[in-house]
Design a protein around this motif. Sequence first.
Motif, PDB file in Angstrom:
ATOM      1  N   PRO A 269       0.806  -1.230   0.000  1.00 49.97           N
ATOM      2  CA  PRO A 269       0.000   0.000   0.000  1.00 49.97           C
ATOM      3  C   PRO A 269       0.835   1.273   0.000  1.00 49.97           C
ATOM      4  O   PRO A 269       0.383   2.308  -0.478  1.00 49.97           O
ATOM      5  CB  PRO A 269      -0.843  -0.123   1.279  1.00 49.97           C
ATOM      6  CG  PRO A 269      -0.167  -1.156   2.112  1.00 49.97           C
ATOM      7  CD  PRO A 269       0.543  -2.073   1.177  1.00 49.97           C
ATOM      8  N   THR A 270       2.066   1.208   0.497  1.00 48.54           N
ATOM      9  CA  THR A 270       2.915   2.410   0.507  1.00 48.54           C
ATOM     10  C   THR A 270       3.455   2.744  -0.878  1.00 48.54           C
ATOM     11  O   THR A 270       3.964   3.843  -1.099  1.00 48.54           O
ATOM     12  CB  THR A 270       4.096   2.225   1.471  1.00 48.54           C
ATOM     13  OG1 THR A 270       4.953   1.181   0.987  1.00 48.54           O
ATOM     14  CG2 THR A 270       3.610   1.875   2.871  1.00 48.54           C
ATOM     15  N   THR A 289      -8.237  10.664   3.759  1.00 46.44           N
ATOM     16  CA  THR A 289      -8.126   9.306   4.288  1.00 46.44           C
ATOM     17  C   THR A 289      -9.348   8.520   3.841  1.00 46.44           C
ATOM     18  O   THR A 289     -10.482   8.964   4.034  1.00 46.44           O
ATOM     19  CB  THR A 289      -8.045   9.312   5.820  1.00 46.44           C
ATOM     20  OG1 THR A 289      -6.926  10.099   6.213  1.00 46.44           O
ATOM     21  CG2 THR A 289      -7.874   7.900   6.350  1.00 46.44           C
ATOM     22  N   HIS A 301      -6.345   4.314   4.567  1.00 49.52           N
ATOM     23  CA  HIS A 301      -5.037   4.789   4.118  1.00 49.52           C
ATOM     24  C   HIS A 301      -5.168   6.184   3.553  1.00 49.52           C
ATOM     25  O   HIS A 301      -6.242   6.604   3.110  1.00 49.52           O
ATOM     26  CB  HIS A 301      -4.395   3.836   3.098  1.00 49.52           C
ATOM     27  CG  HIS A 301      -5.120   3.736   1.792  1.00 49.52           C
ATOM     28  ND1 HIS A 301      -6.149   2.851   1.572  1.00 49.52           N
ATOM     29  CD2 HIS A 301      -4.954   4.418   0.626  1.00 49.52           C
ATOM     30  CE1 HIS A 301      -6.587   2.975   0.332  1.00 49.52           C
ATOM     31  NE2 HIS A 301      -5.887   3.920  -0.265  1.00 49.52           N
TER      32      HIS A 301
END
Length: 679
Positions: A269-270, A289, A301
């Motif tokens: 996800p990063t 978010t 996220h």
Amino acid sequence: MCTFASYSASSSSSPPPHQESSPRPSPFMSPTTTIGAKGRAEAPAQAQFQPLLPVQSPVPSDIAIAQSITPQHISKIAEQLGLKADEYDLYGTTKAKVKLSTRDRLKDSPMGKYVVVAGITPTPLGEGKSTTTMGLCQALGAYLKRKVVACVRQPSQGPTFGIKGGAAGGGYSQAFPMEDFNLHLTGDIHAITAANNLLAAAIDVRMFHEAAQKDEALFNRLCPADKEGKRKFAPVMLRRLEKLGIHKTDPSDLTPEEVRRFARLDIDPTSVTWKRVLDINDRFLRKITTGQGPEERGQTHETGFDIAVASEIMAVLALSSDLADMRARLGRMVIGNNKAGEPLTADDLGVGGALTVLMKDTIEPTLMQTLEQTPVLVHAGPFANIAHGNSSIVADQIGLKLVGQDGVVVTEAGFGADIGLEKFMNIKCRASGLKPDCAVIVATVRALKMHGGGPPVVAGTPLHHDYTNENVELVKKGCCNLERHIKNTTRYGVPVVVAINQFASDTQAELEAVKQAALESGAAAAAVCNHHGLGGAGATDLGQAVLEACSKPSSFQFLYDVQLPIKAKIETIAREMYHAAGVEYLPEAEAQIERYTRMGFDKLPICMAKTQYSFSHDAAQKGAPSGFVLPIRDVRASVGAGFVFPLVGSMMTMPGLPTRPAFYDIDVDLETGKITGLS
């Protein structure tokens, strides 16, 4: 060499990168003049042509002009251009979608001359490239009797309702109806928005389901059995299997390890770079978010929105050659990496085909007309910073075939020649295989005064008196910027014509100084233009200069070999176009270059993302700065579009609305149904 820092200019006072404004000058009603290749100023004479439009002085608002003129039915424009009745679909009476079958029919026909319009480094008000593009085409078509097509980008609704206003041109040189042009048109940007956000949803939901299911359950849901108990792969799944080196077509034949590799993308996800988009300026969506609902099980996220025209899908549209090419590009768009550091694509998510379905009709350019009934092809609208800032390949190709050997296609490149024109030459022409015959660089006395050391030019504030009173020395000092753009452009082996977009406050001495500087810097010709106030009649000298330049031999060449390493290509652009002394790579940029080289993306062309307000990375450095070190803070890849883009400073991809947005003036006349206040 000259370099001037703006008096207290700050990046926060400049509009967002894509808000490139057309000027709204009052007409300068003196006769236009041209200076020849030998530098001899011709004596002022009566205008060569009387305007065909009912021009007024002072020039009314753009929308008032557009609504005072009755457009030709678009079928008449299509017929005059040589389109057959089955080669376009009507969208009302003033616009139509042109089918790519036209290009196929004319594949053996000769092409016309290919002209690109760029500009000097602009002020935040813009120097009138769109207006010049329309005026030049009106001059070529309505007065010089050449078959001509203008190929331009579709504008975003963000600036239309924000600071800048629309991008149809201005005064008596416009694409119209300007209301259609600046708003929904034929829905291409809406299709891009839908496709982009479908992909964003696919990314999030895949991470959600993978987190909640074991490999076998995930596989069973991805490849469910039919009523007879048989499983099959969707066609898009076969692309992923091929990528994984799994040469099986029956889901039942996969081993447990192959099931895991196929079904589990294992998205990091990063690493996800894909954002949602919206075609409205909304600063509060820059950072958000997601996943805060109870059903999302705490899978929140941070992400954000870009404006729709910043989507890679827009760049894909502009660089695709046909529907099959677009399908391939959409499928290979990289959205991030898996936890092993391998790139993941839209086709890995299984969504490439669905994106193409949403985008199917966008591959066809939209036919419109200018105020003087010359044809305009409107197609795509990629950012000129993080993307290449040019209209589509297919529009140019169709236009060049339709105008024929004696005709002209005029296409526009975004921002200054160091950005849009550089990318036109090295990215667009590389993808299309087309070679320009002439480049037009638009200059204004106003901008050259700023580059000569004049006070800051800020949108929404009155111009300093230096810009409204004669100051020849200030103009001459600023001509170093024009000189740099001319010499840069001639590096591509293409003749350059300078179009001096004339304002009411410009004096003859100032205009002569610009013309003289242009010729001494290597321009083939320079022409003063008043197409804003006179329509095509005010740009006939420019049109004649362009035709003469197109008749000269040219030896087009790219700036760099695309097979060079990423750093070598970056450094060639920095050295040859910006005149930097060197390049500094921040650690994140170094890591990305190594990663992209390992992934095989290093053979893509370079799309530099930097400020449009300076040759350097610093918007306050005016004139023609040199000797600086160019910082590369990050490097990203638009693999589907087909380029790597180094970030030189931070790029605003979601603009905000000002205190008084343009929407205050926009309304509908309830008696006539006409739109009012659009600019």
